[in-house]
Design a protein around this motif. Structure first.
Motif, PDB file in Angstrom:
ATOM      1  N   VAL A 121       0.848  -1.176   0.000  1.00  0.00           N
ATOM      2  CA  VAL A 121       0.000   0.000   0.000  1.00  0.00           C
ATOM      3  C   VAL A 121       0.891   1.236   0.000  1.00  0.00           C
ATOM      4  CG1 VAL A 121      -1.730   1.285   1.304  1.00  0.00           C
ATOM      5  CG2 VAL A 121      -1.812  -1.204   1.264  1.00  0.00           C
ATOM      6  N   GLU A 122       0.631   2.140  -0.913  1.00  0.00           N
ATOM      7  CA  GLU A 122       1.429   3.355  -0.997  1.00  0.00           C
ATOM      8  C   GLU A 122       0.885   4.411  -0.037  1.00  0.00           C
ATOM      9  OE1 GLU A 122       2.740   6.633  -4.310  1.00  0.00           O
ATOM     10  OE2 GLU A 122       2.349   4.579  -4.941  1.00  0.00           O
ATOM     11  N   TRP A 123       1.792   5.040   0.716  1.00  0.00           N
ATOM     12  CA  TRP A 123       1.438   6.072   1.693  1.00  0.00           C
ATOM     13  C   TRP A 123       0.942   7.317   0.958  1.00  0.00           C
ATOM     14  CZ3 TRP A 123       0.775   6.683   6.803  1.00  0.00           C
ATOM     15  CH2 TRP A 123       0.834   7.958   7.344  1.00  0.00           C
ATOM     16  N   ALA A 124      -0.254   7.773   1.313  1.00  0.00           N
ATOM     17  CA  ALA A 124      -0.814   8.978   0.719  1.00  0.00           C
ATOM     18  C   ALA A 124      -1.078  10.044   1.777  1.00  0.00           C
ATOM     19  CB  ALA A 124      -2.104   8.645  -0.019  1.00  0.00           C
ATOM     20  N   GLY A 125      -0.506   9.840   2.967  1.00  0.00           N
ATOM     21  CA  GLY A 125      -0.679  10.799   4.058  1.00  0.00           C
ATOM     22  C   GLY A 125       0.284  11.960   3.938  1.00  0.00           C
ATOM     23  N   PRO A 126       0.434  12.720   5.018  1.00  0.00           N
ATOM     24  CA  PRO A 126       1.305  13.897   4.989  1.00  0.00           C
ATOM     25  C   PRO A 126       2.737  13.539   4.564  1.00  0.00           C
ATOM     26  CG  PRO A 126       0.043  13.843   7.019  1.00  0.00           C
ATOM     27  CD  PRO A 126      -0.205  12.541   6.317  1.00  0.00           C
ATOM     28  N   ALA A 127       3.267  14.280   3.611  1.00  0.00           N
ATOM     29  CA  ALA A 127       4.634  14.057   3.118  1.00  0.00           C
ATOM     30  C   ALA A 127       5.593  14.873   3.972  1.00  0.00           C
ATOM     31  CB  ALA A 127       4.729  14.448   1.654  1.00  0.00           C
ATOM     32  N   ILE A 128       5.796  14.394   5.183  1.00  0.00           N
ATOM     33  CA  ILE A 128       6.638  15.104   6.141  1.00  0.00           C
ATOM     34  C   ILE A 128       7.891  14.284   6.386  1.00  0.00           C
ATOM     35  CG2 ILE A 128       6.818  15.828   8.560  1.00  0.00           C
ATOM     36  CD1 ILE A 128       3.867  16.559   8.409  1.00  0.00           C
ATOM     37  N   SER A 129       9.029  14.957   6.321  1.00  0.00           N
ATOM     38  CA  SER A 129      10.307  14.324   6.634  1.00  0.00           C
ATOM     39  C   SER A 129      10.939  15.097   7.786  1.00  0.00           C
ATOM     40  CB  SER A 129      11.233  14.332   5.419  1.00  0.00           C
ATOM     41  OG  SER A 129      12.459  13.695   5.739  1.00  0.00           O
ATOM     42  N   LEU A 130      11.216  14.380   8.873  1.00  0.00           N
ATOM     43  CA  LEU A 130      11.843  14.964  10.057  1.00  0.00           C
ATOM     44  C   LEU A 130      13.048  14.113  10.423  1.00  0.00           C
ATOM     45  CD1 LEU A 130       8.590  15.518  12.145  1.00  0.00           C
ATOM     46  CD2 LEU A 130       9.865  17.263  10.901  1.00  0.00           C
ATOM     47  N   GLU A 131      13.921  14.647  11.243  1.00  0.00           N
ATOM     48  CA  GLU A 131      15.097  13.888  11.672  1.00  0.00           C
ATOM     49  C   GLU A 131      14.837  13.200  13.002  1.00  0.00           C
ATOM     50  OE1 GLU A 131      18.532  16.413  11.719  1.00  0.00           O
ATOM     51  OE2 GLU A 131      18.651  16.454   9.536  1.00  0.00           O
ATOM     52  N   ASP A 132      15.437  12.005  13.139  1.00  0.00           N
ATOM     53  CA  ASP A 132      15.376  11.310  14.417  1.00  0.00           C
ATOM     54  C   ASP A 132      16.529  11.785  15.295  1.00  0.00           C
ATOM     55  OD1 ASP A 132      17.678   9.909  13.595  1.00  0.00           O
ATOM     56  OD2 ASP A 132      16.587   8.054  13.177  1.00  0.00           O
ATOM     57  N   CYS A 133      16.693  11.184  16.451  1.00  0.00           N
ATOM     58  CA  CYS A 133      17.727  11.599  17.402  1.00  0.00           C
ATOM     59  C   CYS A 133      19.139  11.478  16.823  1.00  0.00           C
ATOM     60  CB  CYS A 133      17.639  10.775  18.681  1.00  0.00           C
ATOM     61  SG  CYS A 133      16.096  10.985  19.590  1.00  0.00           S
ATOM     62  N   ASP A 134      19.313  10.581  15.861  1.00  0.00           N
ATOM     63  CA  ASP A 134      20.621  10.363  15.236  1.00  0.00           C
ATOM     64  C   ASP A 134      20.810  11.181  13.962  1.00  0.00           C
ATOM     65  OD1 ASP A 134      21.414   8.493  17.199  1.00  0.00           O
ATOM     66  OD2 ASP A 134      20.282   6.917  16.166  1.00  0.00           O
ATOM     67  N   SER A 135      19.958  12.159  13.741  1.00  0.00           N
ATOM     68  CA  SER A 135      20.005  13.041  12.570  1.00  0.00           C
ATOM     69  C   SER A 135      19.646  12.353  11.264  1.00  0.00           C
ATOM     70  CB  SER A 135      21.383  13.713  12.432  1.00  0.00           C
ATOM     71  OG  SER A 135      21.695  14.439  13.591  1.00  0.00           O
ATOM     72  N   LEU A 136      19.008  11.197  11.334  1.00  0.00           N
ATOM     73  CA  LEU A 136      18.598  10.490  10.119  1.00  0.00           C
ATOM     74  C   LEU A 136      17.199  10.943   9.711  1.00  0.00           C
ATOM     75  CD1 LEU A 136      19.791   6.908  11.079  1.00  0.00           C
ATOM     76  CD2 LEU A 136      20.944   8.552   9.586  1.00  0.00           C
ATOM     77  N   PRO A 137      17.000  11.251   8.431  1.00  0.00           N
ATOM     78  CA  PRO A 137      15.667  11.660   7.983  1.00  0.00           C
ATOM     79  C   PRO A 137      14.701  10.485   8.019  1.00  0.00           C
ATOM     80  CG  PRO A 137      17.175  11.532   6.117  1.00  0.00           C
ATOM     81  CD  PRO A 137      17.977  11.258   7.354  1.00  0.00           C
ATOM     82  N   ARG A 138      13.496  10.753   8.505  1.00  0.00           N
ATOM     83  CA  ARG A 138      12.450   9.731   8.571  1.00  0.00           C
ATOM     84  C   ARG A 138      11.155  10.369   8.086  1.00  0.00           C
ATOM     85  NH1 ARG A 138      14.182   5.836  12.609  1.00  0.00           N
ATOM     86  NH2 ARG A 138      12.410   4.566  11.968  1.00  0.00           N
ATOM     87  N   THR A 139      10.352   9.598   7.388  1.00  0.00           N
ATOM     88  CA  THR A 139       9.048  10.074   6.947  1.00  0.00           C
ATOM     89  C   THR A 139       7.970   9.287   7.682  1.00  0.00           C
ATOM     90  OG1 THR A 139       8.899   8.479   5.143  1.00  0.00           O
ATOM     91  CG2 THR A 139       9.927  10.625   4.644  1.00  0.00           C
ATOM     92  N   PHE A 140       6.792   9.882   7.807  1.00  0.00           N
ATOM     93  CA  PHE A 140       5.688   9.167   8.443  1.00  0.00           C
ATOM     94  C   PHE A 140       5.392   7.875   7.680  1.00  0.00           C
ATOM     95  CE2 PHE A 140       3.483  13.089  10.530  1.00  0.00           C
ATOM     96  CZ  PHE A 140       4.538  13.205  11.412  1.00  0.00           C
ATOM     97  N   GLY A 141       5.413   7.948   6.366  1.00  0.00           N
ATOM     98  CA  GLY A 141       5.116   6.768   5.549  1.00  0.00           C
ATOM     99  C   GLY A 141       6.072   5.621   5.797  1.00  0.00           C
ATOM    100  N   SER A 142       7.325   5.928   6.115  1.00  0.00           N
ATOM    101  CA  SER A 142       8.307   4.864   6.359  1.00  0.00           C
ATOM    102  C   SER A 142       8.170   4.258   7.748  1.00  0.00           C
ATOM    103  CB  SER A 142       9.736   5.403   6.186  1.00  0.00           C
ATOM    104  OG  SER A 142      10.079   6.279   7.252  1.00  0.00           O
TER     105      SER A 142
END
Length: 142
Positions: free
Chosen positions: A1-22
């Motif tokens: 299923v392809e994520w169709a929610g908010p396309a937000i990318s934020l960093e985790d505590c280790d500075s790695l980018p994470r998206t809600f879909g992932s």
């Protein structure tokens, strides 16, 4: 299923980018938005950890907007938050509050549930309501 929610990318505590879909689980995603200075957010952290541990099929992520002093959240604040509550689910920082359209202006914490496809199933400001979150996830179950 392809994520169709908010396309937000934020960093985790280790500075790695994470998206809600992932971060979504097979049953959906619970996003908790708050601040380190927020008492109800602090009360929620161990409850969210317990929910995450008991519901491995649901993605759980906490988003910190501000640190304990009210300044924009940092990676240090993220690490301190994670360690203070022994969190095993992802914690992301949002120092410029890109999640504001999701969080709204009702105060912290805010809890949002998304389906695996990114459809918003539930939104609530205030204390975590496990029964309501579970019901929202159950309604979307195949």
């Amino acid at each position: 299923v392809e994520w169709a929610g908010p396309a937000i990318s934020l960093e985790d505590c280790d500075s790695l980018p994470r998206t809600f879909g992932s971060l979504t689980g097979v049953r959906g995603l619970l996003v908790a938005i708050g601040a380190a200075w927020c008492g109800p957010c602090q009360d929620d952290a161990p409850v969210l950890q317990a929910f995450s541990a008991a519901n491995s099929d649901v993605g759980v992520v906490q988003v910190l907007v501000q640190d304990a002093s009210g300044a924009p959240a940092t990676h240090v604040a993220c690490e301190e938050w994670t360690e203070a509550f022994s969190l095993t689910h992802p914690v992301l920082i949002d120092p410029v509050f890109v999640t504001e359209p999701i969080a709204g202006d009702q105060g912290f914490p805010v809890h949002v549930v998304y389906s695996v496809a990114g459809e918003q199933l539930y939104w609530e400001a205030g204390a975590f309501d496990e029964a309501a979150v579970t019901a929202a996830l159950s309604e979307d179950a195949p």
